[in-house]
Design a protein around this motif. Structure first.
Motif, PDB file in Angstrom:
ATOM      1  N   TYR A 154       0.822  -1.207   0.000  1.00 47.76           N
ATOM      2  CA  TYR A 154       0.000   0.000   0.000  1.00 47.76           C
ATOM      3  C   TYR A 154       0.861   1.265   0.000  1.00 47.76           C
ATOM      4  CZ  TYR A 154      -4.279  -2.661   0.944  1.00 47.76           C
ATOM      5  OH  TYR A 154      -5.356  -3.511   0.863  1.00 47.76           O
TER       6      TYR A 154
ATOM      7  N   PRO B  47      -7.025   1.425   1.255  1.00 49.39           N
ATOM      8  CA  PRO B  47      -8.033   1.547   2.318  1.00 49.39           C
ATOM      9  C   PRO B  47      -7.904   2.864   3.074  1.00 49.39           C
ATOM     10  CG  PRO B  47      -6.923  -0.596   2.413  1.00 49.39           C
ATOM     11  CD  PRO B  47      -6.156   0.244   1.435  1.00 49.39           C
TER      12      PRO B  47
ATOM     13  N   THR C  91      -4.508  -8.693  -1.191  1.00 49.85           N
ATOM     14  CA  THR C  91      -3.964  -7.463  -0.622  1.00 49.85           C
ATOM     15  C   THR C  91      -2.537  -7.691  -0.122  1.00 49.85           C
ATOM     16  OG1 THR C  91      -4.584  -7.812   1.698  1.00 49.85           O
ATOM     17  CG2 THR C  91      -6.308  -6.995   0.202  1.00 49.85           C
TER      18      THR C  91
ATOM     19  N   ASP D  22      -5.139 -10.837   2.480  1.00 50.83           N
ATOM     20  CA  ASP D  22      -6.578 -11.028   2.348  1.00 50.83           C
ATOM     21  C   ASP D  22      -6.930 -11.195   0.877  1.00 50.83           C
ATOM     22  OD1 ASP D  22      -7.108 -10.846   5.067  1.00 50.83           O
ATOM     23  OD2 ASP D  22      -7.454  -8.685   5.004  1.00 50.83           O
TER      24      ASP D  22
ATOM     25  N   LEU E 157      -9.845 -11.154  -1.975  1.00 49.33           N
ATOM     26  CA  LEU E 157     -11.115 -10.451  -2.123  1.00 49.33           C
ATOM     27  C   LEU E 157     -11.638 -10.585  -3.546  1.00 49.33           C
ATOM     28  CD1 LEU E 157      -9.964  -7.167  -0.355  1.00 49.33           C
ATOM     29  CD2 LEU E 157     -11.436  -8.921   0.653  1.00 49.33           C
TER      30      LEU E 157
ATOM     31  N   THR F  64     -11.903  -3.230  -3.818  1.00 52.91           N
ATOM     32  CA  THR F  64     -12.456  -2.410  -2.729  1.00 52.91           C
ATOM     33  C   THR F  64     -13.334  -3.199  -1.766  1.00 52.91           C
ATOM     34  OG1 THR F  64     -14.301  -1.733  -4.152  1.00 52.91           O
ATOM     35  CG2 THR F  64     -12.369  -0.304  -4.091  1.00 52.91           C
TER      36      THR F  64
ATOM     37  N   HIS G 229     -12.552  -4.808   0.676  1.00 50.44           N
ATOM     38  CA  HIS G 229     -12.091  -4.730   2.061  1.00 50.44           C
ATOM     39  C   HIS G 229     -12.983  -3.817   2.893  1.00 50.44           C
ATOM     40  CE1 HIS G 229     -10.472  -0.850   0.827  1.00 50.44           C
ATOM     41  NE2 HIS G 229      -9.753  -1.451  -0.108  1.00 50.44           N
ATOM     42  N   GLU G 230     -13.797  -2.980   2.235  1.00 43.51           N
ATOM     43  CA  GLU G 230     -14.682  -2.076   2.953  1.00 43.51           C
ATOM     44  C   GLU G 230     -15.965  -2.762   3.408  1.00 43.51           C
ATOM     45  OE1 GLU G 230     -15.398   1.417   0.655  1.00 43.51           O
ATOM     46  OE2 GLU G 230     -13.264   1.861   0.383  1.00 43.51           O
TER      47      GLU G 230
ATOM     48  N   ARG H 158     -13.186 -12.566   6.611  1.00 37.99           N
ATOM     49  CA  ARG H 158     -11.971 -12.491   5.818  1.00 37.99           C
ATOM     50  C   ARG H 158     -11.458 -13.888   5.481  1.00 37.99           C
ATOM     51  NH1 ARG H 158     -13.432  -8.207   4.312  1.00 37.99           N
ATOM     52  NH2 ARG H 158     -12.687  -6.188   5.049  1.00 37.99           N
TER      53      ARG H 158
ATOM     54  N   ASN I  87      -7.713 -15.354   4.257  1.00 39.45           N
ATOM     55  CA  ASN I  87      -6.335 -14.925   4.072  1.00 39.45           C
ATOM     56  C   ASN I  87      -5.488 -16.049   3.494  1.00 39.45           C
ATOM     57  OD1 ASN I  87      -3.415 -14.185   4.961  1.00 39.45           O
ATOM     58  ND2 ASN I  87      -4.598 -12.329   5.376  1.00 39.45           N
TER      59      ASN I  87
ATOM     60  N   CYS J  79     -19.768  -2.989  -3.263  1.00 35.19           N
ATOM     61  CA  CYS J  79     -19.028  -2.017  -2.459  1.00 35.19           C
ATOM     62  C   CYS J  79     -19.698  -0.654  -2.513  1.00 35.19           C
ATOM     63  CB  CYS J  79     -17.586  -1.922  -2.948  1.00 35.19           C
ATOM     64  SG  CYS J  79     -16.694  -3.497  -2.898  1.00 35.19           S
TER      65      CYS J  79
END
Length: 384
Positions: free
Chosen positions: A15, A27, A248, A252, A254, A258, A260-261, A266, A268, A312
């Motif tokens: 990130y 995020p 990520t 994680d 997904l 987005t 994750h919001e 979760r 992993n 999302c």
């Protein structure tokens, strides 16, 4: 139960990023305290993606070049047969680094540009970067890679779309992706400063269509429509857990970048195999198919076309990811979108961009005085 295989994996390597774009996909809260996946963990994840049937690996961030092991990660992806695409700001793409990546098997490079000239581009990015981006794009072409130029469009640069197309042509881009901002995360936090008027969008679309026709033999131009100005939402990611998966920096997995919001269990990659996550995890099965849909989606003829829109976006606007995407004109929550558009129209007379390149504006504010939040939660210097 066996699922159709994913077409590609978006590997968000970090990130960390040298830019501070107000529509950043990072995020809002990155204080989890977890460490990034190691080189060996990424190598395993990419091998598992290939075993699932994925064909492409998109290496992104943040800025993936901040990872010292990015060359090793590219080499691992290439070794298992994945087509590799580096998605980068261009900062950090020195000749030595580029030649290493080329030798490791990198197939494609996508460079982001924020506008068509330095003043506006650097202001949007929050850091002087335009010149380095152009240098990186030219290096990509010199080393023989296909080049995609990516520009996120919004109120502050949409009126410059013709000049952006000219810039892409001058750089010899093979593909130009003009992606209108999607409003969640940082973009939602900055929506008042970013959302263009309908008139502004219509003008830009006419310019893009004419250029796409004129340049069809030289450059592919992709126009990613802005949801807020459409009657119906796009089929986000081709459907939840249908074609793409994202991993990520913390591992994680997904269904989209987005997700994750959205408050879901979760899954992993440090705890489960990618196959189990793709086929059996609650997060990937939460909104697959049409069985989860409420009305009016459940009985709508478009339910297998747009899959109820973006989960999302539904969560960001209503607090409930299972609601019909409010962008849809049939949604009971559509007034949330029309109100945002009305506010944009009233604050941008005649649909003109609120900011002009090179115009001095208060530091940390939009050109008309509105605050702009930057990734990290701080008010960063600069304006849109």
């Amino acid at each position: 139960m066996s699922r159709p295989h994913p077409f590609g994996i978006l590997a968000e390597l970090t990130y960390g990023c040298p830019l501070h774009c107000p529509y950043c996909s990072n995020p809002l809260d990155m204080t989890g305290g977890r460490g990034e996946l190691t080189t060996a963990e990424w190598e395993r994840v990419l091998a598992e993606a290939a075993e699932l049937g994925a064909l492409q690996a998109h290496l992104s961030g943040g800025e993936p070049l901040l990872r010292r092991d990015v060359t090793a990660i590219v080499r691992a992806a290439s070794a298992v047969g994945l087509y590799t695409n580096l998605i980068t700001s261009g900062l950090g793409l020195s000749r030595r680094r580029a030649e290493e990546l080329r030798a490791a098997g990198l197939d494609h490079v996508q460079v982001s540009v924020q506008a068509a000239e330095a003043g506006r581009s650097d202001a949007i990015a929050g850091v002087a970067s335009f010149g380095r981006k152009l240098k990186a794009a030219r290096l990509v072409k010199e080393l023989g890679w296909p080049l995609t130029l990516n520009v996120v469009l919004h109120r502050g640069n949409l009126d410059q779309v013709g000049e952006v197309i000219d810039l892409a042509q001058s750089l010899g881009a093979d593909r130009l992706e003009l992606a209108n901002t999607q409003y969640y995360g940082w973009a939602l936090a900055n929506r008042a400063a970013l959302l263009p008027s309908a008139e502004q969008v219509a003008r830009a679309e006419a310019v893009v269509k004419a250029a796409a026709k004129r340049l069809r033999e030289a450059m592919e131009i992709i126009w990613v429509l802005p949801d807020y100005h459409e009657k119906y939402p796009k089929p986000c990611m081709g459907g939840w857990g249908a074609r793409q998966l994202t991993v990520t920096p913390y591992g994680d997995a997904l269904p989209c970048p987005t997700a994750h919001e959205v408050p879901l269990p979760r899954a992993n990659v440090t705890e489960h195999s990618l196959r189990w996550i793709w086929e059996d995890s609650p997060v990937f099965n939460a909104f697959r198919g049409t069985g989860w849909m409420p009305e009016p989606c459940r009985s709508c003829a478009r339910r297998d076309v747009d899959f109820g829109g973006c989960r999302c976006q539904a969560f960001a606007l209503t607090g409930n990811a299972a609601r019909t995407d409010p962008v849809c004109e049939l949604s009971p929550d559509h007034a949330l979108v029309t109100a945002a558009i009305a506010a944009s129209e009233s604050s941008s007379p005649r649909g003109q961009a609120a900011v002009r390149g090179g115009t001095a504006a208060p530091r940390g504010r939009h050109g008309d005085g509105r605050r702009v939040s930057r990734p990290g939660g701080e008010q960063e210097p600069g304006w849109l």
